[in-house]
Structure formats: C-alpha cells, structure tokens
Scaffold this motif. Structure first.
Motif, PDB file in Angstrom:
ATOM      1  N   GLY A   1      11.029   4.652   1.749  1.00  0.00           N
ATOM      2  CA  GLY A   1      10.378   5.411   0.296  1.00  0.00           C
ATOM      3  C   GLY A   1       8.908   5.695   0.648  1.00  0.00           C
ATOM      4  O   GLY A   1       8.329   6.326  -0.386  1.00  0.00           O
ATOM      5  N   LEU A   2       8.592   6.139   2.113  1.00  0.00           N
ATOM      6  CA  LEU A   2       7.100   6.428   2.118  1.00  0.00           C
ATOM      7  C   LEU A   2       7.018   7.829   2.662  1.00  0.00           C
ATOM      8  O   LEU A   2       5.914   8.308   2.969  1.00  0.00           O
ATOM      9  CB  LEU A   2       6.504   5.458   3.284  1.00  0.00           C
ATOM     10  N   ALA A   3       7.979   8.599   2.408  1.00  0.00           N
ATOM     11  CA  ALA A   3       7.918   9.827   3.006  1.00  0.00           C
ATOM     12  C   ALA A   3       7.006  10.981   2.300  1.00  0.00           C
ATOM     13  O   ALA A   3       6.310  11.703   3.112  1.00  0.00           O
ATOM     14  CB  ALA A   3       9.299  10.561   2.998  1.00  0.00           C
TER      15      ALA A   3
ATOM     16  N   ALA B   1       0.721  -1.124   0.076  1.00  0.00           N
ATOM     17  CA  ALA B   1      -0.240   0.154  -0.033  1.00  0.00           C
ATOM     18  C   ALA B   1       0.966   1.267   0.184  1.00  0.00           C
ATOM     19  O   ALA B   1       0.500   2.196   0.921  1.00  0.00           O
ATOM     20  CB  ALA B   1      -0.975   0.028   1.391  1.00  0.00           C
ATOM     21  N   PRO B   2       1.821   1.366  -1.085  1.00  0.00           N
ATOM     22  CA  PRO B   2       2.795   2.540  -0.949  1.00  0.00           C
ATOM     23  C   PRO B   2       2.120   3.775  -1.272  1.00  0.00           C
ATOM     24  O   PRO B   2       2.781   5.038  -0.836  1.00  0.00           O
ATOM     25  CB  PRO B   2       3.609   2.164  -2.000  1.00  0.00           C
ATOM     26  N   ARG B   3       1.092   3.848  -1.792  1.00  0.00           N
ATOM     27  CA  ARG B   3       0.499   5.178  -2.198  1.00  0.00           C
ATOM     28  C   ARG B   3      -0.670   5.632  -1.377  1.00  0.00           C
ATOM     29  O   ARG B   3      -1.088   6.772  -1.464  1.00  0.00           O
ATOM     30  CB  ARG B   3      -0.064   5.118  -3.557  1.00  0.00           C
ATOM     31  N   CYS B   4      -0.864   5.000   0.036  1.00  0.00           N
ATOM     32  CA  CYS B   4      -1.895   5.300   0.926  1.00  0.00           C
ATOM     33  C   CYS B   4      -1.132   6.468   1.665  1.00  0.00           C
ATOM     34  O   CYS B   4      -0.026   6.212   1.980  1.00  0.00           O
ATOM     35  CB  CYS B   4      -2.065   4.289   1.780  1.00  0.00           C
ATOM     36  N   PRO B   5      -2.015   7.297   2.166  1.00  0.00           N
ATOM     37  CA  PRO B   5      -1.654   8.293   3.240  1.00  0.00           C
ATOM     38  C   PRO B   5      -1.256   7.647   4.383  1.00  0.00           C
ATOM     39  O   PRO B   5      -1.651   6.723   4.734  1.00  0.00           O
ATOM     40  CB  PRO B   5      -2.715   9.489   3.553  1.00  0.00           C
TER      41      PRO B   5
END
Length: 316
Positions: A113-115, A90-94
C-alpha cells in the motif's frame, strides 16, 4: 508535506550503495541518517561520523516525524520486510530505492500500500566490493541513475528523487520498471553471468592458465569478485528477462562455435561484437529540456525521451 526538495533522507541499508549515498548526500548538504541490520555495520558507520542505527523502528519514526525521503538500499530478498515495517511506521513518507531490479520492487510496494509515494530508482554504479568499508562519496559521480516514470507516479516525490540523484553527481534516465529490467538484464546482469563463467573457465585451466592471464581475463572477470550471495540477489529477481537474454547469447555462441568448427572462422562474431562496442562508445546522451513534470502526459513524454537516449541533467 514539505516543499523543500533538499529535505532529509533516511537510508535503509548502509552497504556499498546505501553507505556511499549517505556520504554523497552529506557532501551535498542533506540532513540524513541511516539504518543497518548489523550492529557491527552501524558501528563502523558511526565511527566515521555518520548517524546510523541498527534500530529500524527508531530510524523510521524519525523519518515520519521529519517527512524524510526513505531510500531502500538492501538486496531484493530483504525488501519485503523493510516495506512492511515502513508501512507500519512511516507510510506517508516519500519512498525510493536503489535495488538493481525494478518490477519486483514495484509489485512489493503495491502489496504494502505504498505506491502513492513511491518512485523507483537505480544508480548504475558499483564495484566488486561490499559493506561500509567499501563506500565512498564519488561513487555516483558522472554515473547514470534510472528514475521511475511508471503510471501513477506523483510529481512531488519524483522531483525529490531526481534532485537527490543530481546532487549526488549523476544524470537521470527516466524509465518504466519493465523496460528497465529488460535493459539491465543485457548490460548488467548478463555480464555478471558471463564473468562467472569466464572465471570458471580460467580456473579450470589450472596454474598455467592463471599464470598467463592478463588484462582481458582480469577485466572480463572483475565482477566475479563480487560476493556470490550479492550476485544472486542482483540477478535472480530478474529471472525472466535474464533467461531471455541468456537464450539470445547462447544462440550467438552456438553460431560462433559452429562457424569455428566448420569454417575455421569467428568472423561473424568478432565483427558484430566490434560493431556493438563501437555503438556503445559512440552513443550520445542528450539533455531533456522540454518536459514539465506535472503537465499532461509528462510521465509518457519522459519515458519516450529516456528510450531515445535522453537524460535529465538538471531538475525540470
């Protein structure tokens, strides 16, 4: 990304804070679900009518499909594993968290890479109890919820985190990670250490001392009733800031010891302590109303306002 600020939330970890967040968010009208590593914990939550699974991938797949706000609600030692799985599914979730230290979480978020979608969070609420059985929806009512305004924070996930905190009944203090960690070392992590030391001192006095113990001992040792592993997970990740505050406190205590030995007096300590307590009791919050998220220098403006005692009581 959905523009609905009351979009779904996915809470990873359903202990005291995460579980209470599920309850509070449900009461506020949010669609939500959760994950708990222990199937026993997940089953307990389901028995109370909450949608909680012990299947992390399933919870995150659902979050990715619905653009849910993911809330990391586990102790710091478990954060890295969760972030790695979030990055995979779920890398694009807030993304936000409720961990008691912010610098190490922020560093881990960058490593994975989630910043770009992350906003740090820390509700200043809790009890000495833990686990799903200790959860209740009013935990955050009238509490302070620290929300990150670190460089690079994006406005859309930030607004969603602030909205969630407000809907749970809290007021929001904007703060950057490093300043948060130095502050909580003084007002949260040091009290844990002092409570443990006071409890050790009382127990060392044997049955008579414990039999005479009353309100001051009870109140001073309250957080020593917290599970030891959880206390370590709260305090040890903030090691550098806590060591600095411990040194300051040892200096104060040493001076008090010397004064009592040499002069028979604790005047300096008790006067300064009384003044410090009065400062706490008379500290006033004021509402931040003149900063518009997304405008030029909005993060710095909120940071400065938070330093000066400003809070958000409504979504800007």
């Amino acid at each position: 990304m959905t523009r609905d600020l009351k979009a779904p939330i996915c809470v990873l970890g359903t202990g005291l804070i995460g579980g209470s967040l599920l309850r509070a968010a449900t009461a506020a009208g949010y669609e939500n679900w959760g994950y708990n590593r222990s199937e026993d914990g997940a089953r307990a939550a389901r028995a109370d009518g909450f949608d909680v699974t012990s299947d992390l991938v399933a919870a995150l797949t659902r979050a990715a499909e619905s653009d849910a706000l993911i809330v990391v609600a586990v102790p710091m030692p478990a954060v890295d594993h969760l972030l790695g799985t979030i990055a995979a599914y779920a890398p694009r979730c807030p993304l936000t968290d409720v961990v008691s230290v912010k610098g190490p979480v922020l560093a881990a978020v960058h490593r994975h890479g989630l910043a770009a979608r992350y906003v740090g969070g820390h509700p200043m609420a809790g009890t000495s109890e833990s686990g799903w059985a200790a959860t209740f929806p009013e935990l955050f009512r009238d509490a302070v919820w620290a929300v990150g305004v670190d460089e690079g924070t994006h406005v859309d996930p930030w607004r969603r985190v602030v909205r969630l905190a407000l809907d749970c009944g809290s007021v929001v203090v904007p703060v950057v990670a490093a300043e948060h960690d130095r502050a909580v070392a003084r007002i949260s992590h040091l009290p844990h250490v002092l409570a443990e030391a006071l409890a050790v001192s009382g127990a060392s006095g044997g049955p008579l001392a414990l039999g005479l113990a009353a309100g001051s001992f009870r109140d001073g040792t309250r957080v020593a009733g917290t599970a030891p592993d959880l206390v370590r997970a709260i305090c040890e990740p903030n090691r550098a800031a806590l060591l600095e505050v411990l040194e300051d406190t040892l200096t104060v205590l040493s001076a008090a010891r010397d004064s009592l030995r040499d002069n028979g007096s604790l005047a300096d300590l008790v006067t300064a302590g009384h003044d410090g307590r009065r400062d706490y009791e008379t500290a006033e919050r004021w509402a931040i109303t003149d900063v518009r998220p997304g405008e030029h220098d909005w993060l710095e403006a909120l940071r400065v306002a938070g330093q000066r005692g400003g809070v958000l009581t409504e979504l800007p």
